[in-house]
Design an enzyme around this catalytic site. Sequence first.
Site, PDB file in Angstrom:
ATOM      1  N   GLU A 160       0.821  -1.211   0.000  1.00  0.00           N
ATOM      2  CA  GLU A 160       0.000   0.000   0.000  1.00  0.00           C
ATOM      3  C   GLU A 160       0.856   1.261   0.000  1.00  0.00           C
ATOM      4  O   GLU A 160       0.331   2.364   0.160  1.00  0.00           O
ATOM      5  CB  GLU A 160      -0.945  -0.002   1.200  1.00  0.00           C
ATOM      6  CG  GLU A 160      -2.074  -1.015   1.073  1.00  0.00           C
ATOM      7  CD  GLU A 160      -3.075  -0.953   2.214  1.00  0.00           C
ATOM      8  OE1 GLU A 160      -4.220  -1.391   2.005  1.00  0.00           O
ATOM      9  OE2 GLU A 160      -2.720  -0.474   3.313  1.00  0.00           O
ATOM     10  N   ASP A 293      -3.954  -8.803   8.574  1.00  0.00           N
ATOM     11  CA  ASP A 293      -2.859  -8.001   9.134  1.00  0.00           C
ATOM     12  C   ASP A 293      -2.501  -8.483  10.542  1.00  0.00           C
ATOM     13  O   ASP A 293      -1.324  -8.495  10.916  1.00  0.00           O
ATOM     14  CB  ASP A 293      -3.249  -6.523   9.174  1.00  0.00           C
ATOM     15  CG  ASP A 293      -3.583  -5.972   7.802  1.00  0.00           C
ATOM     16  OD1 ASP A 293      -2.976  -6.430   6.819  1.00  0.00           O
ATOM     17  OD2 ASP A 293      -4.452  -5.092   7.713  1.00  0.00           O
ATOM     18  N   SER A 332      -9.852  -4.916  17.374  1.00  0.00           N
ATOM     19  CA  SER A 332     -10.187  -6.339  17.520  1.00  0.00           C
ATOM     20  C   SER A 332      -8.995  -7.200  17.892  1.00  0.00           C
ATOM     21  O   SER A 332      -9.156  -8.384  18.193  1.00  0.00           O
ATOM     22  CB  SER A 332     -10.777  -6.863  16.199  1.00  0.00           C
ATOM     23  OG  SER A 332      -9.766  -7.001  15.197  1.00  0.00           O
TER      24      SER A 332
END
Length: 348
Positions: A160, A293, A332
């Site tokens: 990215e 990730d 999370s």
Amino acid sequence: MHGYDLLVVGSANADLVIGLERRPGPGETVLGSDMVIHPGGKGANQAAAAARLGARTTLLARVGADAYGRMLADAQRAAGADPAGLLTGAGAPGTVDDGGTGGAAEGEDAPTGVALITVDAAGDNSIVVSPGANARLTPDDVAAARDLFEAAAVVSLQLEIPLETVAAAARSAAEHGARVVLNPSPPARLPSDVLALCDPLVLNEHEARLLLAGGQSPDSDPGRSPGSDPEEWANALLALGPRSVVVTLGAEGALVAGPGVGSAPGSEGADGTGTVRVPSPRVRAVDTTGAGDAFTGALGWRLGRGDGLVDAVRYAVRVGALAVTRPGAQESYPSAADVEAAHQESAA
């Protein structure tokens, strides 16, 4: 002893998330939930996931001199990551962490990257990324961060940020004796010398198919058929040059391929390479955003601690499984205590 278990070089985005019952078709409008803003970006996610597990980690990334950039810096610090590598505006590494703008006026430089994310009722997501400041992370930034590379046991990369920056980071890692973990997402053609440094190349089923079907290396055959078997994908990817390969398989866990890998003596191929599947714990998925990730950040940390590849993947699979049981990306991610508690519960 290395100063960092893991140096992550990659993106940092503000995730703008909307829940919906189903994705719209072409030309269709659907109503969704209220928008929620989370810290995200593949690089920032990996660093936060590793840090939350207890890794000594830092993130080399570039954010805008704006509120989203400050949010991302705060999130890295809250996760336990060292902000030494975070760049903003025209400032020096780490200056965004002070709550300022790194010497740049608000909005003067490229804004912080943004990811527009929709999550459907099944917990699956679709993502569109506006790179913003991520596109301004350059090989010069990599060269200026020499001290970070010297201190790192493992360097984790994604796509990215500009490909030339990824290549510079991989070569700098090799120069300083660090192990390279690379997730080719979004998929792009990689220089053969960069592929040769990957140990492992980490990718999901979709990325594996795209790379094999599209010719992921300047020296590869773009007409190669990827087949339907993950073991076949892994072996085809190994033939392109990486030292090892990990293919994540969602709820099915992951596949590991490389020299000396095999579940039993004699399972390796004639060239000494083999494959082994690592199953995932069964969980109820709430939101898959950032789970890959979390997996890669955990994998990089465990490799930096000295785990073998298969053992590191076994741990990373458990981390990724826990991450999908909660909404959001970085919010999370579990702690090491969470992972151990879940493992003990499943073994009971």
